[in-house]
Design a protein around this motif. Structure first.
Motif, short mmCIF file in Angstrom:
data_model
loop_
_atom_site.label_atom_id
_atom_site.label_comp_id
_atom_site.label_asym_id
_atom_site.label_seq_id
_atom_site.Cartn_x
_atom_site.Cartn_y
_atom_site.Cartn_z
N GLN A 45 -4.28 11.30 1.71
CA GLN A 45 -4.86 10.82 0.46
C GLN A 45 -5.80 11.83 -0.16
O GLN A 45 -5.81 12.03 -1.37
CB GLN A 45 -5.61 9.51 0.71
N LEU A 48 0.58 1.01 -7.60
CA LEU A 48 2.01 1.04 -7.95
C LEU A 48 2.88 0.82 -6.72
O LEU A 48 3.92 0.17 -6.79
CB LEU A 48 2.36 2.38 -8.60
N THR A 49 2.42 1.36 -5.57
CA THR A 49 3.18 1.15 -4.34
C THR A 49 3.27 -0.34 -4.02
O THR A 49 4.33 -0.85 -3.66
CB THR A 49 2.52 1.86 -3.16
N ILE A 90 6.93 9.73 -9.69
CA ILE A 90 6.10 8.73 -9.02
C ILE A 90 6.44 8.65 -7.54
O ILE A 90 5.57 8.55 -6.68
CB ILE A 90 6.29 7.35 -9.67
N THR A 111 4.77 11.46 -5.77
CA THR A 111 3.32 11.26 -5.59
C THR A 111 3.06 10.22 -4.52
O THR A 111 2.12 10.34 -3.73
CB THR A 111 2.66 10.80 -6.90
N MET A 112 3.90 9.19 -4.46
CA MET A 112 3.72 8.18 -3.41
C MET A 112 3.84 8.81 -2.03
O MET A 112 3.06 8.51 -1.13
CB MET A 112 4.75 7.06 -3.55
N ARG A 143 -4.35 4.48 -8.40
CA ARG A 143 -3.29 3.90 -9.22
C ARG A 143 -1.95 3.98 -8.49
O ARG A 143 -1.14 3.06 -8.56
CB ARG A 143 -3.21 4.62 -10.57
N VAL A 144 -1.75 5.08 -7.78
CA VAL A 144 -0.49 5.20 -7.04
C VAL A 144 -0.39 4.11 -5.97
O VAL A 144 0.66 3.52 -5.77
CB VAL A 144 -0.37 6.60 -6.40
N ILE A 202 -3.64 13.81 -8.11
CA ILE A 202 -2.89 12.55 -8.14
C ILE A 202 -3.89 11.39 -8.20
O ILE A 202 -4.83 11.36 -7.41
CB ILE A 202 -2.02 12.41 -6.88
N SER A 205 2.76 4.50 2.73
CA SER A 205 1.86 5.07 1.75
C SER A 205 0.42 4.63 1.93
O SER A 205 -0.49 5.30 1.46
CB SER A 205 2.33 4.74 0.35
N VAL A 208 0.66 10.78 -1.34
CA VAL A 208 -0.46 9.91 -0.98
C VAL A 208 -0.31 9.42 0.44
O VAL A 208 -1.27 9.31 1.19
CB VAL A 208 -0.55 8.73 -1.98
#
Lengths: 295, 368
Positions: A175, A191-192, A164, A167-168, A187-188, A183, A31, A171
């Motif tokens: 990106q 979160l990754t 999620i 979206t990961m 923040r993603v 997206i 990611s 990304v």
């Protein structure tokens, strides 16, 4: 034959840990294109957290597990916010060096906080053994194997169908395009990192009963997990697990069959030899998941 | 501000910008040549160490700063170079031959590792070198008949035509003794720098830089990516091997753990702190690396006792320096030096944003 199966089983359980660590950084690599060299040290931190929490909670194992996972998630999120967000858009090799530096810092800090002696923790299953015919299998090994399996399935479902997870993946592929479809890329990414640190934490929890926690734990583990990821084809989660299993079994086998004959300590570096050999014969790894982009 | 009127295209890539430029470097070499006459033994040995670090740093700079690849196992090449050199000396091969042979051995091993690791992405190299470092250490530890295992290997003194290079010579009329080894290292460093500066303005070096900046564009310009990367890594390994051979004399007795992963990190720090992508940076970084132990010993007086005596302080400092420089001053000391120069050159008109780096969204060079 019996020893062979016994070795095979203990190899599998060691390999599961490698695979688990390897999955953690394959996740980050896919990611963010960052190869996280501090993943092994995150595992070490997870192990220490587990030990410390279980001491605070008077040996309540399950609560310690929950706390460790939460603490690791926060740590991963924080590391991304403080450090790696500043480095967005930098060339990959300088981000790579930052993760190397981070690994050294984590190791040193852990040594300063918890000291350099191995610390173990008691779990409900620490000393239990499962006898099955002629085989004796420590339950802790089984827990590692099943823990890894369950986590792999959860991750698989997470990436296949959760919002999620999707979206990961977006990304990780582009990106800018992800940003364009709304997206929140930053923040993603955070979160990754949180997810990856959580996986490291789980690996740490599973590892504590087998190896106990000490600051240098992460270094060798990290390198072997890297070898596992490359053997399995970098960027593929099942590949990482498979590579880990392969290396785990190989190490146990060389330790038993080759070391007494050759007296060269081959088992210490058999994983690395496998890595170099695989790179020479099949550089894309066992499961190919990446191709060069054609322009 | 000095302007140079360029009358030919080659002026763009000349080693020296103009005669003034040349004069300053000439002066520096001159100062370094006469420095031992006035410096004490300790200072000389520190400078020798600086030269050796700079040679190894040049090797890593070619790789990290100019090709954009990271190696985590350069200590392995120091170790390999040191052992090959020492073993050759042990079997009475002259110093002048054994040092290049050590370099060639390291270069060949570098080529093998590079052949394995560099055919797909550059990222693999960091891991493959780490694995290689582990293998080298284990093999040296276990091949007792050749390397003496954990008992180590004594390094014999370097000689040229029967003349001991590690002796100190008393110069007529002066109190201090002059170390010959200082000159050996200095000459080798100057040769290495000369080689690298020239290589970097030749097609080979420029292909390295192209690979660093964008693999896809480099390939479009006709650069063979794998070949360029392997060349760079092999060259880097060879230079580090020379530094290892020289370092062996400085240490005097080799052990399998004479150079560990901490040394790899130190070298990486040298390159980053000095300034990625500049040959000047190597020298700055080497100076920094020599001064660091002094700074750490001063720091130890201030820090709480628990931090000092629990161990791990040095790795903590190395790691933090690496992170801080990469985040806040990615072009290192040399980058800062250039900013200061520019500030004075265009005195009231300096703008901070001149050096603002362009950031972009990540676009991977891979397909899922």
């Amino acid at each position: 034959m019996d020893t062979f199966i016994q070795l095979f089983l203990s190899g599998i359980s060691a390999g599961c840990v490698y695979g688990l660590v390897a999955m953690g950084f394959v996740l980050i690599y896919k990611s963010t294109e960052v190869v996280n060299f501090s993943q092994g040290d995150l595992v070490m931190l997870g192990a220490f957290f587990a030990v410390t929490f279980s001491q605070w909670l008077n040996g309540n194992y399950w609560l310690a597990v929950v706390f460790t996972v939460m603490a690791m998630a926060c740590l991963g999120y924080g590391v991304e916010r403080i450090l790696f967000r500043r480095l967005m858009g930098e060339p990959p090799f300088s981000v790579l060096m930052v993760t190397i530096g981070l690994g050294f810092v984590l190791r040193a800090v852990a040594g300063m906080i918890w000291g350099h002696d191995p610390q173990s923790m008691s779990t409900p299953y620490s000393d239990a053994r499962l006898a099955w015919g002629d085989f004796l299998l420590p339950v802790r090994d089984l827990v590692v194997i099943f823990g890894t399996l369950i986590l792999s399935v959860i991750l698989f479902i997470f990436f296949k169908s959760s919002r999620i997870g999707l979206t990961m993946q977006a990304v990780s592929q582009n990106q800018f395009a992800a940003y364009c479809v709304g997206i929140p890329v930053k923040r993603v990414l955070a979160l990754t990192w949180a997810l990856s640190a959580t996986i490291a934490g789980v690996a740490g929890i599973l590892l504590v009963p087998i190896k106990s926690a000490y600051p240098q734990l992460g270094l060798l583990l990290g390198i072997k997990a890297f070898a596992a990821a490359i053997v399995g084809g970098f960027g593929s989660l099942p590949g990482a697990l498979m590579g880990g299993l392969l290396i785990g079994v190989l190490e146990e086998m060389t330790k038993f069959y080759i070391d007494p004959v050759l007296e060269f300590g081959v088992s210490e570096f058999s994983a690395y030899i496998l890595l170099l050999v695989i790179l020479l014969i099949r550089p894309q790894g066992l499961i190919t998941s990446m191709q060069r982009k054609k322009v | 501000m000095r302007f140079v009127l360029k009358t030919s295209y080659n002026r763009d890539i000349d080693v020296f910008r103009d005669r003034v430029h040349f004069f300053w470097y000439f002066l520096l070499v001159l100062v370094m040549l006469i420095a031992p006459l006035f410096a004490g033994t300790y200072f000389q040995s520190q400078l020798t160490l600086l030269f050796i670090s700079a040679i190894a740093g040049t090797g890593l700079m070619v790789l990290v700063g100019y090709t954009g690849l990271v190696s985590l196992g350069h200590a392995a090449f120091l170790l390999l170079g040191a052992y090959v050199h020492t073993l050759l000396l042990k079997y009475h091969i002259p110093f002048v031959v054994s040092l290049p042979l050590a370099a060639i051995a390291c270069g060949v091993f570098g080529m093998i590792v590079g052949l394995a690791a560099l055919r797909t992405t550059g990222v693999y190299l960091a891991i493959a070198t780490l694995a290689f470092a582990m293998i080298v250490e284990q093999v040296i530890k276990n091949w007792k008949s050749l390397t003496g295992g954990n008992n180590g290997l004594k390094v014999s003194d370097p000689t040229i035509f029967g003349f001991d290079l590690q002796s100190d010579v008393r110069v007529f009329g002066l109190d201090s003794e002059v170390s010959i080894f200082y000159y050996v290292c200095f000459v080798i460093l100057v040769l290495v720098l000369f080689l690298i500066v020239n290589l970097l303005r030749a097609p080979t070096g420029r292909s390295f830089i192209a690979v660093r900046d964008s693999e896809i564009s480099a390939q479009a310009m006709g650069v063979n990516l794998t070949a360029a990367k392997i060349r760079s890594f092999s060259l880097s390994a060879a230079l580090t091997g020379i530094a290892g051979g020289l370092m062996a004399h400085q240490i005097g007795h080799l052990f399998p753990d004479s150079f560990t992963i901490v040394d790899s990190i130190k070298l990486l720090m040298l390159v980053v702190v000095g300034g990625l992508g500049s040959v000047h940076g190597v020298i700055f970084g080497a100076i920094f690396l020599i001064l660091l132990p002094e700074a750490i010993s001063v720091l130890k007086g201030w820090l709480p006792q628990a931090m000092v005596y629990r161990g791990g302080l040095e790795p903590l400092i190395f790691g933090s320096i690496l992170i801080l420089f990469l985040v806040f001053e990615p072009f290192g000391i040399y980058g800062r030096w250039q900013k200061i120069l520019l500030y004075f050159n265009q005195f009231p008109l300096y703008r901070k944003k001149t050096f603002k780096r362009q950031r972009s969204f990540l676009r991977t060079e891979r397909v899922h």
